[in-house]
Design a protein around this motif. Structure first.
Motif, PDB file in Angstrom:
ATOM      1  N   ALA A   1     -12.550  -0.921  -1.757  1.00 35.55           N
ATOM      2  CA  ALA A   1     -13.371  -2.142  -1.395  1.00 35.55           C
ATOM      3  C   ALA A   1     -12.322  -3.109  -0.709  1.00 35.55           C
ATOM      4  CB  ALA A   1     -14.084  -2.774  -2.434  1.00 35.55           C
ATOM      5  N   CYS A   2     -11.134  -3.215  -1.162  1.00 37.23           N
ATOM      6  CA  CYS A   2     -10.157  -4.275  -0.541  1.00 37.23           C
ATOM      7  C   CYS A   2      -9.588  -3.733   0.910  1.00 37.23           C
ATOM      8  CB  CYS A   2      -8.970  -4.244  -1.681  1.00 37.23           C
ATOM      9  SG  CYS A   2      -9.370  -5.008  -3.246  1.00 37.23           S
ATOM     10  N   GLY A   3      -9.942  -2.554   1.280  1.00 35.79           N
ATOM     11  CA  GLY A   3      -9.625  -2.158   2.597  1.00 35.79           C
ATOM     12  C   GLY A   3      -8.610  -1.224   2.480  1.00 35.79           C
ATOM     13  N   ILE A   4      -8.139  -0.445   1.347  1.00 36.84           N
ATOM     14  CA  ILE A   4      -7.292   0.418   1.234  1.00 36.84           C
ATOM     15  C   ILE A   4      -7.520   1.786   1.422  1.00 36.84           C
ATOM     16  CG2 ILE A   4      -5.210   1.200  -0.284  1.00 36.84           C
ATOM     17  CD1 ILE A   4      -5.072  -1.766   0.403  1.00 36.84           C
ATOM     18  N   SER A   5      -6.751   2.406   2.487  1.00 41.66           N
ATOM     19  CA  SER A   5      -7.229   3.655   2.889  1.00 41.66           C
ATOM     20  C   SER A   5      -7.218   4.852   1.717  1.00 41.66           C
ATOM     21  CB  SER A   5      -6.158   4.267   4.008  1.00 41.66           C
ATOM     22  OG  SER A   5      -6.328   5.598   3.782  1.00 41.66           O
ATOM     23  N   LEU A   6      -8.049   5.668   1.482  1.00 40.24           N
ATOM     24  CA  LEU A   6      -8.062   6.717   0.184  1.00 40.24           C
ATOM     25  C   LEU A   6      -6.812   7.383   0.445  1.00 40.24           C
ATOM     26  CD1 LEU A   6     -11.564   8.081   0.103  1.00 40.24           C
ATOM     27  CD2 LEU A   6     -10.476   6.361  -1.439  1.00 40.24           C
ATOM     28  N   MET A   7      -6.162   7.514   1.657  1.00 39.21           N
ATOM     29  CA  MET A   7      -5.078   8.392   1.716  1.00 39.21           C
ATOM     30  C   MET A   7      -3.649   7.825   1.145  1.00 39.21           C
ATOM     31  SD  MET A   7      -5.668  11.021   3.527  1.00 39.21           S
ATOM     32  CE  MET A   7      -4.423  11.661   3.977  1.00 39.21           C
ATOM     33  N   LYS A   8      -3.896   6.370   1.048  1.00 39.61           N
ATOM     34  CA  LYS A   8      -2.707   5.760   0.372  1.00 39.61           C
ATOM     35  C   LYS A   8      -3.069   5.611  -1.120  1.00 39.61           C
ATOM     36  CE  LYS A   8      -0.924   3.776   4.299  1.00 39.61           C
ATOM     37  NZ  LYS A   8       0.336   4.195   4.451  1.00 39.61           N
ATOM     38  N   ILE A   9      -3.962   6.126  -1.913  1.00 41.09           N
ATOM     39  CA  ILE A   9      -4.281   5.714  -3.434  1.00 41.09           C
ATOM     40  C   ILE A   9      -4.156   7.079  -4.169  1.00 41.09           C
ATOM     41  CG2 ILE A   9      -6.191   5.234  -5.041  1.00 41.09           C
ATOM     42  CD1 ILE A   9      -7.499   3.912  -2.744  1.00 41.09           C
ATOM     43  N   HIS A  10      -3.051   7.299  -4.922  1.00 38.41           N
ATOM     44  CA  HIS A  10      -2.763   8.136  -5.885  1.00 38.41           C
ATOM     45  C   HIS A  10      -2.805   8.158  -7.247  1.00 38.41           C
ATOM     46  CE1 HIS A  10      -1.036   8.931  -1.826  1.00 38.41           C
ATOM     47  NE2 HIS A  10      -0.389   7.618  -1.890  1.00 38.41           N
ATOM     48  N   SER A  11      -3.532   9.032  -7.895  1.00 40.92           N
ATOM     49  CA  SER A  11      -3.653   8.738  -9.095  1.00 40.92           C
ATOM     50  C   SER A  11      -3.485   9.836 -10.232  1.00 40.92           C
ATOM     51  CB  SER A  11      -5.218   8.672  -9.446  1.00 40.92           C
ATOM     52  OG  SER A  11      -5.821   7.847  -8.703  1.00 40.92           O
ATOM     53  N   GLU A  12      -2.768   9.621 -11.166  1.00 41.91           N
ATOM     54  CA  GLU A  12      -2.572  10.631 -12.341  1.00 41.91           C
ATOM     55  C   GLU A  12      -3.323  10.430 -13.627  1.00 41.91           C
ATOM     56  OE1 GLU A  12      -0.774  13.277 -12.432  1.00 41.91           O
ATOM     57  OE2 GLU A  12       1.137  12.994 -13.833  1.00 41.91           O
TER      58      GLU A  12
END
Ligand SMILES: Cc1cc2nc3c(=O)[nH]c(=O)nc-3n(C[C@H](O)[C@H](O)[C@H](O)COP(=O)(O)OP(=O)(O)OC[C@H]3O[C@@H](n4cnc5c(N)ncnc54)[C@H](O)[C@@H]3O)c2cc1C
Length: 438
Positions: A422-433
């Motif tokens: 929602a803050c405009g960050i591309s999903l490609m830049k989000i990494h989760s563990e």
């Protein structure tokens, strides 16, 4: 790029392994078809059996094969593809029975030949295996017991499926086609031997010695381990290990924990472990000098796989561990890129590794935002949940160019992923563990 090429190679190999038995069986001399629905049913049965066999490869934790994806993604794939395999295997008898109601009496064990009973047995074992996996937590099945039965049911189901294929014989009408299924059975057996015997034996020959056990804030403990008579291993910060304590590696009682130490620290490794259940509640009783076994490294949650001008880390509770490993590594590498850490926990007193973070701020360009769920009187910092508004307040101006690494409770991770988007960050830049493999 290297990982992408290797990833494509392994995906190709997976498809080849799953589809090859199907095509090979149809090779010359191909048996005459038995009608579209019957042939489709048999094709689904073969594909389902081949997928079941390849599950043994997927879960054997071969480091080369899992490295491009991370073992957590492989387990996720295993869980999803298992449902497809079950669908195929269930569709196999259902299509046959719908197409030819004359087959119904053969469901009775007294009438049916042994290879048919084996097929039914295989299906039932598979359904029990998948049911127990899907609803393990709801049924309160203990992880260790579930894991043992998962393996037993997988072996039984596949062995019965192979007996069924060979017994039916129609599509394995040549000795070499028979041989193919013997080879598949042997390969799975070898993989089980590798996982249960060879790999534990390797770990036994490369033990670690506990050198320190320290209590941390938030019911956590830090263990420091040194390799005993060997060089240890190298890892990417953020990766995790399977740790065995109090047992030999043959007991298969290992638990996954992120490496907390810097990847630049070669002589020792550290874990920070929060008390939660049977195993973790005993961590405080570990004795310095005790032996431990470490199978590592695994996982793809690492800054070393992301070339970014800076990073934003978001941690909830014990999810700080892989992140502190990345921060320690960046500090040891004298990295000057801008870093932000947003760290949520219940209270100031429970903030695990708080002092370590404060020390790291002296060595890095690191801004830390603490978010307390139960703030004490006089606290002027952030409070409550990691909402979109809270994140938006603290993301740096160059936020769209940065990479984001999130670790914490599963609901928090999903909420933060949605907020970042929602803050405009591309999903490609989000990494989760996720600290939850099963
Ligand atoms: C990739 C990864 C990294 C992790 N890193 C950390 C860390 O750095 N610090 C930390 O405190 N915790 C970490 N965990 C969580 C930790 O593995 C579990 O808390 C621990 O295994 C729970 O075991 P228990 O017997 O104490 O609790 P239980 O109450 O028996 O188990 C709680 C849940 O943990 C999972 N679990 C239990 N045993 C195992 C096992 N042998 N293998 C896999 N999952 C299991 C199951 O989902 C189970 O329902 C991590 C988990 C994963 C997947």
């Amino acid at each position: 790029m290297n990982y992408i090429v290797r990833g494509i190679f392994w995906i190709g190999l997976y498809l080849l392994l799953v589809l090859a038995p199907l095509f090979v069986l149809l090779l010359v001399p191909a048996p005459p078809g038995t009608g579209f629905v019957n042939d489709l049913s048999l094709a689904l049965g073969f594909a389902g059996a081949a997928m079941m066999a390849v599950m043994f490869v997927l879960t054997a934790r071969f480091k080369r094969a899992t490295a491009p994806f991370g073992i957590d993604l492989i387990y996720y794939f295993h869980r999803q593809i298992a449902l497809v395999a079950v669908l195929f295997v269930v569709a196999h008898p259902v299509l046959l029975l719908v197409n030819d109601p004359g087959l119904w009496p053969y469901l009775h064990p007294a009438v049916s030949p042994l290879y048919l009973d084996a097929g039914i047995g295989s299906l039932l074992a598979l359904l029990a295996l998948v049911g127990a996996s899907l609803w393990r937590k709801r049924f309160g099945i203990h992880y260790d017991g579930w894991r043992l039965w998962h393996l037993i049911l997988a072996i039984v189901s596949l062995a019965l499926a192979i007996y069924h294929v060979r017994g039916f014989g129609y599509y394995v009408n040549m000795p070499w086609k028979h041989g193919l299924w013997t080879l598949i059975a042997l390969s799975c057996l070898l993989i089980v031997l590798y996982v249960r015997l060879l790999k534990p034996a390797q770990l036994l020959r490369h033990p670690y010695r506990v050198t320190a056990v320290e209590q941390e804030r938030g019911d956590a403990w830090t263990l420091t381990l040194r390799p005993e008579g060997h060089a240890g291993f190298t890892f990417e910060p953020g990766q995790f290990a399977w740790l065995t304590l109090w047992h030999s590696p043959f007991a298969l009682k290992e638990h996954p924990f992120s490496l907390a130490s810097s990847a630049e620290e070669r002589q020792q490794i550290r874990f920070t472990i929060k008390e939660l259940g049977d195993f973790t509640r005993r961590i405080g009783t570990v004795q310095p000098d005790q032996l431990a076994y470490v199978d590592a490294p695994y996982g793809a949650f690492s800054i070393d796989r992301l070339q970014a001008p800076g990073y934003v880390f978001i941690a909830g509770g014990i999810g700080i561990v892989p992140i502190i490993s990345m921060l320690r590594t960046l500090a040891d590498r004298r990295d000057r890129r801008p870093l932000t850490l947003i760290y949520g926990y219940s209270s100031w007193e429970r903030l695990t590794l708080r002092e370590d973070l404060e020390a790291l701020q002296q060595r890095l360009q690191l801004k830390v935002v603490y978010v307390l769920g139960e703030p004490h009187a006089g606290w002027t910092g952030e409070t409550g949940m990691l909402t979109t508004e809270l994140l938006a307040r603290h993301l740096p101006p160059e936020k769209t160019e940065l990479d984001y690494l999130i670790c914490g409770p599963v609901p928090m991770i999903h909420a933060v992923e949605r907020s970042l988007s929602a803050c405009g960050i591309s999903l490609m830049k989000i990494h989760s563990e996720l600290f939850d493999l099963v």
